[in-house]
Design a protein around this motif. Structure first.
Motif: not given
Length: 189
Positions: A14, A26-28, A43, A45-46, A149, A164, A167-168, A179
């Motif tokens: 994360i 902001n990726t997972v 990845i 969530n994109k 991360w 999506n 998800k982060w 967050p």
């Protein structure tokens, strides 16, 4: 963290709010491989807004049955954009090219999985990624040590769900982290 102390295979990465690489903001990422030689993940969530599974199959001249399921296509990472990877449930394996990530999930990077999905067969649950995220030896461990991360175990909703944009935050909630309370500064006690 050293590879001998912990493996990240089957875990989520994360991205912290101040991720220095904008491609990972902001990726997972679901980690499919990790060893002392480096790591590889997708990845989750994109989405690729201009690429649909049906268009991809048509472009590859793969016949589509009426029972084909819609498989979401994602930006898997900045490495090898032309290569596709299907992350899926453990109920499917290709004759070759399927990686058993853990007890619940597998990844297949063969034409066979696309053909099976086009026939309405293949894994029960899946998502497709174009490209992947990769790290050289020690690189990911360094990034984690620099507060780039957080890691946690995945769930089906984060890997395969349709939200999506959420998800982060959902991955952070798996850790009990709000967050809004995250700091980009690493602390040392």
């Amino acid at each position: 963290m050293t590879v001998s102390d912990s493996t990240l295979v089957g875990k989520l990465l994360i991205a912290m709010p101040e991720m220095s690489d904008p491609r990972f903001a902001n990726t997972v990422i679901y980690m499919c491989a990790h060893s002392d030689e480096g790591g590889m993940g997708l990845i989750v969530n994109k989405p690729q807004p201009k690429v649909t599974f049906a268009k991809l199959l048509k472009q590859m001249d793969i016949p589509v049955s009426v029972s084909v399921r819609d498989v979401r296509v994602h930006y898997g990472g900045p490495v090898d954009h032309q290569r596709g990877f299907v992350l899926h449930s453990n109920d499917y394996a290709s004759d070759n090219g399927t990686l058993d990530v853990d007890d619940d999930y597998r990844m297949t990077a063969t034409l066979q999985v696309l053909e099976d999905l086009a026939k309405g067969e293949g894994p029960d649950v899946s998502m497709m990624a174009l490209g992947y995220a990769g790290w050289g030896p020690g690189q990911l461990e360094y990034e984690i040590g620099q507060n780039g991360w957080l890691t946690c175990a995945p769930n089906d909703e984060i890997l395969f769900g349709g939200d999506n944009d959420g998800k982060w935050a959902a991955a952070l909630k798996l850790l009990g982290v709000d967050p809004l309370l995250l700091s980009a500064t690493a602390g040392r006690a």
